[in-house]
Design a protein around this motif. Structure first.
Motif, PDB file in Angstrom:
ATOM      1  N   TRP A   1      41.134  16.369 -39.807  1.00 42.59           N
ATOM      2  CA  TRP A   1      40.883  15.885 -41.171  1.00 42.59           C
ATOM      3  C   TRP A   1      39.802  16.636 -41.935  1.00 42.59           C
ATOM      4  CZ3 TRP A   1      44.793  13.498 -42.758  1.00 42.59           C
ATOM      5  CH2 TRP A   1      45.479  12.574 -41.969  1.00 42.59           C
ATOM      6  N   CYS A   2      38.943  17.373 -41.250  1.00 42.66           N
ATOM      7  CA  CYS A   2      37.777  17.912 -41.948  1.00 42.66           C
ATOM      8  C   CYS A   2      37.782  19.425 -42.067  1.00 42.66           C
ATOM      9  CB  CYS A   2      36.488  17.488 -41.251  1.00 42.66           C
ATOM     10  SG  CYS A   2      36.500  15.767 -40.742  1.00 42.66           S
ATOM     11  N   ALA A   3      38.400  20.086 -41.063  1.00 39.52           N
ATOM     12  CA  ALA A   3      38.259  21.533 -40.963  1.00 39.52           C
ATOM     13  C   ALA A   3      38.839  22.264 -42.167  1.00 39.52           C
ATOM     14  CB  ALA A   3      38.923  22.025 -39.676  1.00 39.52           C
ATOM     15  N   GLN A   4      39.803  21.637 -42.871  1.00 40.19           N
ATOM     16  CA  GLN A   4      40.407  22.353 -44.001  1.00 40.19           C
ATOM     17  C   GLN A   4      39.363  22.720 -45.052  1.00 40.19           C
ATOM     18  OE1 GLN A   4      41.471  19.254 -43.136  1.00 40.19           O
ATOM     19  NE2 GLN A   4      41.243  17.883 -44.879  1.00 40.19           N
TER      20      GLN A   4
ATOM     21  N   PRO B   1      32.106  20.765 -56.366  1.00 39.70           N
ATOM     22  CA  PRO B   1      31.258  21.709 -55.632  1.00 39.70           C
ATOM     23  C   PRO B   1      31.829  22.063 -54.272  1.00 39.70           C
ATOM     24  CG  PRO B   1      30.301  19.510 -55.633  1.00 39.70           C
ATOM     25  CD  PRO B   1      31.500  19.458 -56.518  1.00 39.70           C
ATOM     26  N   ARG B   2      31.265  23.141 -53.699  1.00 39.24           N
ATOM     27  CA  ARG B   2      31.784  23.607 -52.410  1.00 39.24           C
ATOM     28  C   ARG B   2      31.512  22.603 -51.308  1.00 39.24           C
ATOM     29  NH1 ARG B   2      33.322  28.812 -51.673  1.00 39.24           N
ATOM     30  NH2 ARG B   2      32.929  28.628 -49.448  1.00 39.24           N
ATOM     31  N   PRO B   3      32.330  22.647 -50.243  1.00 42.05           N
ATOM     32  CA  PRO B   3      32.111  21.727 -49.125  1.00 42.05           C
ATOM     33  C   PRO B   3      30.774  22.021 -48.440  1.00 42.05           C
ATOM     34  CG  PRO B   3      34.197  22.915 -48.900  1.00 42.05           C
ATOM     35  CD  PRO B   3      33.485  23.524 -50.045  1.00 42.05           C
TER      36      PRO B   3
ATOM     37  N   LYS C   1      30.958  25.642 -41.163  1.00 41.95           N
ATOM     38  CA  LYS C   1      30.188  26.453 -42.115  1.00 41.95           C
ATOM     39  C   LYS C   1      30.586  26.188 -43.557  1.00 41.95           C
ATOM     40  CE  LYS C   1      29.472  30.427 -39.098  1.00 41.95           C
ATOM     41  NZ  LYS C   1      30.244  31.635 -38.770  1.00 41.95           N
ATOM     42  N   GLY C   2      31.427  25.205 -43.760  1.00 41.77           N
ATOM     43  CA  GLY C   2      31.860  24.926 -45.127  1.00 41.77           C
ATOM     44  C   GLY C   2      32.761  26.020 -45.645  1.00 41.77           C
ATOM     45  N   ASP C   3      33.534  26.664 -44.764  1.00 38.49           N
ATOM     46  CA  ASP C   3      34.346  27.792 -45.197  1.00 38.49           C
ATOM     47  C   ASP C   3      35.812  27.614 -44.785  1.00 38.49           C
ATOM     48  OD1 ASP C   3      34.071  27.936 -42.513  1.00 38.49           O
ATOM     49  OD2 ASP C   3      33.498  30.049 -42.427  1.00 38.49           O
ATOM     50  N   GLY C   4      36.291  26.372 -44.802  1.00 41.72           N
ATOM     51  CA  GLY C   4      37.698  26.129 -44.478  1.00 41.72           C
ATOM     52  C   GLY C   4      38.609  26.762 -45.516  1.00 41.72           C
ATOM     53  N   PRO C   5      39.912  26.760 -45.244  1.00 41.93           N
ATOM     54  CA  PRO C   5      40.853  27.411 -46.177  1.00 41.93           C
ATOM     55  C   PRO C   5      40.800  26.832 -47.589  1.00 41.93           C
ATOM     56  CG  PRO C   5      42.004  26.214 -44.411  1.00 41.93           C
ATOM     57  CD  PRO C   5      40.576  26.271 -44.021  1.00 41.93           C
ATOM     58  N   ALA C   6      40.392  25.577 -47.728  1.00 44.96           N
ATOM     59  CA  ALA C   6      40.386  24.986 -49.066  1.00 44.96           C
ATOM     60  C   ALA C   6      39.054  25.159 -49.764  1.00 44.96           C
ATOM     61  CB  ALA C   6      40.732  23.502 -48.979  1.00 44.96           C
ATOM     62  N   ALA C   7      38.067  25.729 -49.046  1.00 42.52           N
ATOM     63  CA  ALA C   7      36.705  25.731 -49.567  1.00 42.52           C
ATOM     64  C   ALA C   7      36.579  26.439 -50.913  1.00 42.52           C
ATOM     65  CB  ALA C   7      35.769  26.379 -48.550  1.00 42.52           C
ATOM     66  N   ASP C   8      37.347  27.515 -51.093  1.00 42.66           N
ATOM     67  CA  ASP C   8      37.221  28.273 -52.335  1.00 42.66           C
ATOM     68  C   ASP C   8      37.865  27.557 -53.514  1.00 42.66           C
ATOM     69  OD1 ASP C   8      35.883  30.250 -51.069  1.00 42.66           O
ATOM     70  OD2 ASP C   8      37.666  31.506 -50.714  1.00 42.66           O
TER      71      ASP C   8
ATOM     72  N   LEU D   1      31.909  11.288 -51.335  1.00 39.33           N
ATOM     73  CA  LEU D   1      30.908  11.678 -52.309  1.00 39.33           C
ATOM     74  C   LEU D   1      31.540  11.673 -53.693  1.00 39.33           C
ATOM     75  CD1 LEU D   1      29.023  14.673 -50.652  1.00 39.33           C
ATOM     76  CD2 LEU D   1      28.132  12.401 -51.115  1.00 39.33           C
ATOM     77  N   PRO D   2      31.207  10.699 -54.512  1.00 45.35           N
ATOM     78  CA  PRO D   2      31.810  10.628 -55.857  1.00 45.35           C
ATOM     79  C   PRO D   2      31.540  11.922 -56.622  1.00 45.35           C
ATOM     80  CG  PRO D   2      30.610   8.612 -55.366  1.00 45.35           C
ATOM     81  CD  PRO D   2      30.317   9.556 -54.259  1.00 45.35           C
ATOM     82  N   GLY D   3      32.514  12.321 -57.407  1.00 40.65           N
ATOM     83  CA  GLY D   3      32.333  13.521 -58.212  1.00 40.65           C
ATOM     84  C   GLY D   3      32.601  14.800 -57.448  1.00 40.65           C
ATOM     85  N   THR D   4      32.992  14.682 -56.179  1.00 45.25           N
ATOM     86  CA  THR D   4      33.389  15.864 -55.415  1.00 45.25           C
ATOM     87  C   THR D   4      34.779  15.595 -54.850  1.00 45.25           C
ATOM     88  OG1 THR D   4      32.726  15.197 -53.197  1.00 45.25           O
ATOM     89  CG2 THR D   4      30.986  15.977 -54.652  1.00 45.25           C
ATOM     90  N   SER D   5      35.275  16.542 -54.059  1.00 45.47           N
ATOM     91  CA  SER D   5      36.596  16.301 -53.482  1.00 45.47           C
ATOM     92  C   SER D   5      36.512  15.603 -52.129  1.00 45.47           C
ATOM     93  CB  SER D   5      37.356  17.620 -53.352  1.00 45.47           C
ATOM     94  OG  SER D   5      36.605  18.495 -52.560  1.00 45.47           O
TER      95      SER D   5
END
Lengths: 496, 906, 257
Positions: free
Chosen positions: A51-54, A72-74, A61-68, A106-110
């Protein structure tokens, strides 16, 4: 590890140390509550990868495939810096804090509220697993021992709010968050967070975006513990008295304006002229409606990182013209110098036809839309669009725009004569006219199809109540009465 | 009609009289069929040839729909009634109760009269189809010729047996009763066969099988046994029984309300009860048959399935749910009121409260729409188009559970009714009752349990659950009855049922059942036929007439209501004649029947005057309510995909759009070229084509270059690409100049340039002159015939010119030559040049098209389906069938007359 | 008890109305409330009329009023009350609410029999997920493809359809209709993969008219993704939401056992 990361880390550590030293005596704390579920890291790893790694990446490192693709960034977990905590500034969060974030999001983020999807027990496993990414071993060496005590919130009284407002001035909160709390303070520009990404002060009127939640207790907690890794410090030093922090929290809470989403923008009828001043009392009295916006991710170039998530509209009409006032908050006023200019657009179908509407993004080849676009640089431009790739400029044709920027907010009035020639959208009392909105924030590099947009809504000039509304009930009432008398006569004539 | 309604008892029972009555029926059918044939033939040859004709401006589709539905309803009635007539007669034989025999006869009497009307409507339908849809009817009848003949034979057989069954009623009594029962069984066997044959055509149109891509028959049996044939057969068989029962019950209700004596009232009360019992009994398994049918439809075509259940027709299921729920409520209401006339049944009144609650909740769940209609504000409050809580009721799992519980409740009502005046005396009575209660509770538990469980499993497993639910309900019913029969054997009777002592509103409930069944049949018929949308034969033969659109639901429901009202008016004519005959008979004989009824019980239902107009108002009110609900659901009109026509004034944007469609579909351009980032690279990227066009060939402007490269691709090759593109003007693309120009327009917009290409009148004229290319001509291009043969001034000269081949050769000869080139050689040409296997490699359908094209050049008609002209030999065959049956009947009559004479003489 | 039949019926009716109106959260749409109340009304009246004695008791108070046997005040109240109620009902229907016009929308529209994918004609009826078909026997390979599909999903779809595939991504609430919730039993688990492929490939603009193509925010994915990528993403949305595609073959097998 990159050197900047390392520097950031040193800073953070230094900050931690100083904060610890300074705050500890002033703050009412209690021992950290025990963690209810023992760690099962294998289970945690599985769940994390599911559930989280994406977003956060397999290594945290906050650099999953969806991070870009999110803004704000993960969160990058390797530095163990977390914003929303109950521990003093600079310290690590408690397990309960992490659990709270995973559960509520976190409201206001994804970051969504996972409590809907992941059972409690499994969320605790995620807490344990996320802590293993800590590259410095801080969670092992210096786990949080004390957490801040948050007492019951005082009542939100006008006095308390007034006091909070005073503190807001006094403690220079407005320098970042702006005099009206819209995040447009003089030092708001160019801020960066600990990871080097640009960051903007929060807009206090949009309480639904408060990362830590928008209850008064949440706001108080944020003042007390600060947001690690961001320019938002703990205010325990600056405002040592808890009741003062409560007052400030109450004031911030009072700035929040809940969203009032609607399907229909109702235009009220007024007798005289429609005021040109967007701050006139007629406009203040007009009913407003909020329309949520999302990034334009449908056509190339797709835009995943929009700033604007809502636009507020009011409308008025008289026997000559109709005017729509559009309001939106923007921390920066970009007039096209250096960055693209801020823009707003309102679109409606050129001709309302047989129940078929144009495609909601700038129409399609069979159904054109009329676009009124106002930019902070050029003012009004009018287009006919038959799809995003086919936008033809046209004469303003009586459409007038007046707009301006004040205190972190744009207000733009778009007006048009009520009666127009054939081939233009007919707007008349009682007729539902489809409308849609588009917003671009130049500071965020938005232009062209990089924008926030809405789907179709309706504009309705509210007509006077028609006479049939009274006639029908009367008619039916009398008809029933007649029926009754017929029955009465029949029943009373015949002996039972 | 009047002759048919003569009651068998009017004359002395004799074989001659029975045969005479029967022969009248045969004669009538013969005359009707002959007349139909003559009218149809006459009109077809008189009217100009066309694919479609119109009926004085009246929409074809509606005309055929109304008549077909009415025909179907009468057919359902005449096929359904014999089933329970025979069963009732059989019950009469086994119980030796005369009233069952009388009832069976009463049912059959309705039947004898309804036959004529069915046949009339069938003949009208046939004429309408032949006249309004000549092409489709020709295709269908050509394909199904063998079944058509079988159908006519079956009709005669059915008519003979059915009339014999009716007219020999008095003759075959006593020891000969078994022969009469056999006749009854034969009526049903024949009727079922008739139904199955008629279903072939209907289901083939819905789920065609056994034909190749060109529409030619490859296997008649596959076409017959198409995916929906059996499900429809079973569905209709059950529906016919339910429908027949409900109409018979309605007849009884009308007679009850018009009855003048207590005896009559008692008799018709009883008949109404039996009719409704049969109707509900057949109705209970109907949803399962429907489920099977629905599944087959999904399996045949997901698209059709989705348009039925999820798409445009989904809204009509709200109405269907309302009707079915209404049927359940009305039948329980009727039973409960009926318990008022059963002494001792007041013991069971207490069960009505829980039963009503269960039925209402079931109905509510059943009627909860899948796609909820909600305003924008309501939708945003719900967080989408699905309500988080009500959404649970919208899915099939909830509906199945609800309907199973409603079935169980209704069954329970029946059982209470049955037990009303009886107290079981067997020693194990208490135990038996407990077991029965447990069985019902267990079934309800299984239904509910699986219903709830199915929310937690994936759909493919969930679907299987409905089988367990149904299984539980059906077996619970079977076990209950199995216990009930011995349980009530020798039971103590509290009192006799006071037949006739039932409030008038119970009869209205029966009438409501009949209206709702009829309306439901009309609605489901519309859905079944409507999901074909703009296809005659789904996915194969398109309806190209102006009537091909799918109308708005509101309009459709109004038409269903009109059909229902017409049906009831026609039926009431039949009823009226039946009752008039009864009165005649009574005058002749005086009241004769002795139906057991409560003579001296207090009668609180005053006999009233004739109640016909309130019934009519009730009919109108009920159908109006249904139509009204039909207006409330969302309304769309759906049209077949538009055919785009290029004209001189087509705006550039539209021209480009047409061009895009041509590039994507007809042109097949994207097999080699690409218009997006991803795509094929065998040919140049079309996005750059317009931009580079001007620079490709010196002295040639962009537009001219594009035109040349599309129409004569070999003249200039873009470096790096092989010579492989065929001209767009030739097969397989086979475009005309206007189409090519629209492609240029598209390429120009694709390259971001302005559209400069202009359509001129010549392009259109050229396109018109070539007209739609004959499929045969196309095929000759594809299979290379034109390489050697010259046709209409085009083609090679290796083989003989074929433009006038039809003048010298017959179609059969041309076909033979195609299949076997060595058959003969035209003088002055070399033998053995034409490849021996060429003709055989062409698909059969296209071979026929080639022959049709070649013969057509000489003005000779040849059916491209390979079928003979649909009506050429039909007349002869029909005449023969008619003649054989008439002669046979006449011979039988003559023999019977002689025997009669001998008997009298003896 | 029997004497009060009419009053009990009225109380019951009011109780049902109150229960449905205030007991269901979020509130049910007016159209559904109308259906439920109509059915409840019919059920109550039918129940009252299903027994002769009960029916007479039900009618008795009304009879008393109409035949003039009830106290004058009661007569007046009822006789005046009924037309007033009728008028009020009519007013409720005619009073202007200025709600957005109801735009009926077919949720699962019928797919066309064929559609274009990168210029290829695709026949919906015979379309199958080639990846699932090819690797049916090789779960490891299928898992690998599903994992690739997961990446595609989180780079393209989750903004709207959500992290947990529940149709609640961070852009979801700006769109109306809201994105499909793949966890809902009424969405993808009811459909064959060919349907999903059609919806994904042709997006909002590919919808038929009855499904309001102008409103759907679903992009035309064939402009962004290859055929393989779409099939992989479809593998993932089924695996990720814990559902299985509807297949006919399986059911037939199931039944033959």
């Amino acid at each position: 590890m990159k050197s900047t990361d390392f520097l950031g880390m040193i800073c953070a550590l230094a900050f931690c140390a100083s904060a610890l030293a300074a705050d500890a005596p002033k703050l009412k704390t209690e021992p950290v509550k025990p963690t209810p579920v023992a760690a099962d890291l294998d289970a945690g790893k599985k769940l994390y990868q599911r559930w989280c790694a994406q977003c956060h990446g397999n290594e945290g490192k906050g650099d999953g495939p969806a991070a870009d693709f999110v803004y704000p960034r993960p969160r990058d977990f390797t530095l163990a810096i977390f914003k929303v905590r109950t521990t003093p500034s600079g310290q690590l969060p408690t397990d309960h804090d992490l659990f709270h974030i995973i559960s509520e999001g976190l409201p206001g983020t994804s970051m969504p509220a996972w409590k809907k999807f992941i059972p409690e027990n499994e969320r605790w496993q995620l807490v344990h697993y996320v802590k293993t990414f800590d590259s410095l071993g801080l969670f092992k060496e210096e786990p949080a021992k004390e957490q801040v005590v948050i007492d019951a919130a005082p009542k939100m009284t006008p006095e308390l709010i007034a006091k909070g407002k005073e503190l807001y001035q006094q403690k220079k909160c407005w320098q970042c968050h702006g005099p009206t709390g819209r995040g447009d303070g003089p030092s708001s520009a160019g801020m960066k967070d600990e990871w080097g990404f640009p960051i903007r002060p929060v807009n206090f009127t949009k309480s639904w975006r408060f990362r830590g939640g928008d209850r008064i207790e949440d706001i108080y907690r944020t003042f007390t513990t600060g947001f690690n890794g961001t320019p938002m410090p703990s205010f325990v030093d600056a405002i040592p008295a808890a009741e003062d922090r409560w007052a400030l929290a109450a004031f911030v809470k009072s700035l929040a304006r809940p969203q009032k989403n609607a399907q229909v923008l109702k235009a009220g009828n007024i007798a005289g002229e429609i005021p040109a001043d967007p701050y006139a009392k007629e406009w203040e009295a007009a009913e407003f409606a909020d329309f949520p916006l999302a990034g334009q991710i449908i056509l190339e170039p797709r835009w995943f990182k929009p700033v604007h998530d809502v636009i507020t509209a009011r409308a008025l009409y008289n026997d000559k013209e109709i005017a729509i006032l559009l309001e939106w908050d923007d921390g920066t006023n970009n007039t096209g110098i250096g960055k693209p200019a801020d823009e707003v657009a309102l679109q409606m179908p050129v001709q309302a036809s047989d129940g078929v509407k144009p495609y909601f993004i700038l129409g399609d080849d069979k159904h054109a839309v009329d676009v009124w676009r106002w930019s902070a640089k050029d003012g009004l431009q009018r287009y006919t669009a038959e799809g995003a790739s086919k936008q033809t400029p046209r004469e303003a044709g009586g459409v007038v725009a007046q707009g301006g920027y004040k205190e972190g907010q744009y207000r733009v009035i778009l007006r048009r004569p009520l009666r127009v020639g054939a081939g233009e959208t007919a707007i008349e009392p009682g007729r539902f006219v489809p409308i849609a909105f588009q917003l671009r924030d130049g500071d965020n590099g938005e232009e062209g199809l990089k924008m926030s947009l809405s789907t179709w809504y309706y504009l309705l000039p509210q007509p006077a109540t028609p006479l049939t509304v009274v006639l029908w009930p009367l008619g039916i009432g009398f008809l029933t009465l007649g029926g009754e008398f017929w029955l009465l006569r029949r029943m009373r004539r015949r002996p039972s | 009609m009047a002759t048919a309604s003569a009651t068998p008892s009017a004359a002395a029972p004799s074989a001659f009289a029975a045969l005479k009555g029967t022969y009248k029926g045969v004669l009538k059918i013969s005359l009707m069929l002959a007349a139909t044939y003559l009218v149809a033939q006459g009109l077809s040859s008189y009217l100009p040839a066309a694919d479609y004709r119109s009926l004085f401006g009246f929409p074809n589709r509606i005309a055929v729909w109304v008549i077909a539905e009415l025909h179907l309803m009468f057919a359902a009635f005449v096929l359904g009634v014999p089933i329970f007539a025979v069963i009732t007669e059989f019950v009469g034989v086994t119980t030796k109760e005369k009233r069952y025999d009388d009832l069976a006869r009463e049912f059959t009497k309705l039947l004898a009269m309804a036959y004529t009307l069915t046949a009339v409507l069938g003949c009208i339908l046939l004429v309408l189809l032949i006249v309004l849809y000549p092409k489709l009817t020709g295709y269908m009848s050509g394909m199904f010729k063998p079944t058509w003949l079988l159908y006519i034979v079956l009709i005669f057989g059915e008519v003979i047996i059915a009339y014999l069954y009716w007219y020999s009623w008095d003759l075959l009594q006593g020891s000969r009763k078994k022969w009469h029962l056999l006749l009854g069984v034969l009526v049903n066997v024949w009727g079922t066969a008739l139904l199955f044959v008629a279903d072939i055509w209907v289901t083939f149109m819905m789920s065609p099988a056994g034909i190749d891509d060109a529409g030619n028959l490859t296997s008649l049996w596959a076409a017959i046994n198409n995916p929906t044939w059996m499900p429809i057969n079973i569905h209709r068989l059950l529906a016919n029984v339910a429908f027949g029962g409900s109409i018979a019950a309605a007849y009884a209700a009308v007679r009850f309300l018009n009855a003048k004596t207590d005896e009559e009232r008692a008799r018709f009360d009883w008949m109404g009860y039996i009719g409704s019992f049969i109707a509900i009994g057949a109705f209970i398994p109907l949803p399962f048959a429907g489920y099977w049918l629905g599944r087959e439809i999904y399996q045949f075509s997901q698209q059709m399935g989705v348009s039925m259940m999820g798409g445009s027709f989904a809204w009509l299921w709200i109405l269907q749910a309302m009707l079915i729920g209404g049927l359940f409520l009305a039948s329980n209401f009727y039973l409960w009121l009926g318990m008022g006339r059963i002494p001792g049944a007041e013991r069971y009144v207490k069960f009505q409260v829980p039963m009503m609650i269960l039925l209402t909740i079931g109905f509510i769940v059943w009627a909860t729409p899948r796609s909820i209609m909600a305003s924008g504000a309501e939708m945003s409050a719900m967080g989408g188009s699905h309500h988080p809580f009500l959404g649970l009721f919208g899915v099939m799992a909830a509906k199945n559970t609800a309907v199973n519980l409603m079935i169980l409740t209704t069954f329970f009502s029946f059982m209470l009714y049955r037990r009303g005046n009886r107290i079981p005396t067997v020693s194990w009575a208490a135990m038996g009752k407990i077991v029965q209660a447990l069985v019902i509770a267990a079934a309800a538990g299984v239904v509910l349990g699986y219903g709830i469980y199915s929310y937690y499993v994936p759909s493919n497993i969930r679907i299987g659950f409905s089988i367990y639910q149904v299984g539980a309900v059906l077996s619970a019913m079977a076990i209950f009855v199995a216990i009930d029969i011995p349980l009530l054997r020798g039971a103590k009777e509290i009192g006799a049922i006071r037949w006739g002592q039932i409030p008038a509103r119970a009869q209205y409930a029966l009438f409501f059942l009949a209206i709702s069944f009829t309306w439901l049949m009309g609605l489901m018929g519309y859905i079944r036929s409507g999901i074909r949308q703009y296809w005659h034969i789904y996915g194969r033969v398109m309806d190209e007439s102006a009537n091909a659109y799918t109308m708005m639901h509101g309009h459709a429901t109004i038409i269903v209501s009109i059909i229902t009202v017409i049906f009831f008016l026609l039926v009431s004519v039949v009823f009226w004649m039946a009752s008039r005959n009864d009165e005649k008979k009574k005058k002749k004989k005086g009241p004769g029947s002795t139906f057991p009824h409560a003579e001296n019980s207090e009668c609180h239902f005053r006999p009233r005057k004739t109640r016909t107009w309130p019934l009519f108002l009730f009919l109108l009110a009920t159908v109006s309510i249904y139509s009204y609900v039909g207006q409330l659901v969302p309304q769309f009109e759906e049209y077949p995909p538009e055919k785009k026509v290029i004209t001189v004034s087509t705006p550039p944007a539209e021209l480009a759009a047409i061009g895009e469609e041509l590039v994507r579909v007809k042109g097949g351009c994207l097999i080699c070229h690409k218009v997006t980032e991803t795509g094929n690279v065998r040919g140049p990227d079309l996005r750059k084509a317009a931009g580079q066009a001007a620079t490709r060939k010196p002295g040639m402007d962009a537009e001219a270059y594009l035109l040349e490269s599309i129409t004569q691709p070999d003249v200039f090759l873009v470096p790096g690409y092989p010579k492989m593109m065929p001209s767009a003007l030739k097969p397989p693309a086979n475009m005309n100049l206007a189409e090519v120009k629209s492609i240029i327009a598209y390429l120009q917009t694709l390259g971001g340039a302005e559209v400069t290409v202009k359509i001129v009148a010549e392009d259109i004229k050229a396109a018109k002159a070539s007209g739609p290319v004959h499929k045969g001509k196309e095929a000759m291009g594809i299979y290379g015939c034109v390489g050697c043969h010259k046709i209409e001034g085009e083609g090679g000269e290796v083989g003989p010119e074929l433009t006038k081949v039809g003048a010298g050769r017959t179609a059969e000869e041309v076909m033979k030559k195609i299949l076997d080139p060595a058959a003969w050689t035209t003088p002055n040409f070399q033998a053995g040049i034409m490849p021996a296997n060429l003709g055989k490699s062409i698909p059969e359908g296209e071979r026929h098209e080639i022959v049709a094209y070649l013969m057509g050049l000489s003005g000779i008609h040849y059916s491209p389906t390979g079928a003979e002209s649909p009506w050429s030999h039909e007349g002869v065959r029909l005449g023969l069938v008619i003649l054989i049956f008439n002669l046979g009947m006449l011979a039988a009559l003559a023999i019977a007359a002689r025997r009669e004479k001998q008997r009298k003489a003896a | 008890m029997r004497r009060h039949t009419l009053y009990i019926a009225i109380m019951l009716w009011l109780a049902i109305l109150a229960g449905l109106k205030f007991g269901v959260r979020p509130p049910m749409p007016a159209s559904v409330l109308m259906i439920y109340m109509t059915l409840s009304t019919i059920a109550i009246i039918l129940f009252a009329a299903a027994d002769e004695a009960r029916f007479q008791a039900f009618l008795a108070p009304l009879r008393a009023v109409f035949e003039g046997r009830a106290p004058k005040a009661v007569q007046l109240l009822v006789l005046a009350g009924i037309p007033l109620l009728a008028g009020w009902g009519a007013w409720l229907r005619t009073a202007p609410s200025w709600d957005a016009p109801f735009e009926p929308r077919v949720v699962h529209p019928e797919p066309p029999s064929t559609f274009n994918f990168h210029g290829k004609r695709i026949d919906t009826a015979s379309l199958k997920n080639p990846l699932r078909a090819a690797h049916e026997k090789d779960p490891a390979q299928l898992e690998k493809l599903t994992a690739e599909g997961k990446t595609i999903y989180y780079q393209n779809c989750f903004f709207c359809h959500g992290d947990a595939l529940a149709g609640d991504g961070h852009f979801a609430n700006a769109f109306s209709p809201i994105p499909a919730n793949f966890r809902d039993v009424g969405t993808i688990s009811m459909l064959q993969e060919s349907f999903v492929f059609w919806r994904v490939s042709t997006g909002g603009p590919g919808l038929p008219r009855a499904a309001t193509p102008w409103l759907s925010a679903m992009p035309v994915w064939q402009n962004f993704l290859t055929e393989d990528e779409i099939w992989k993403a479809i593998l993932y949305i089924y695996a990720g939401s814990g559902s299985t595609p509807r297949t006919w073959d399986e059911e037939t097998k199931h039944e033959k056992h």
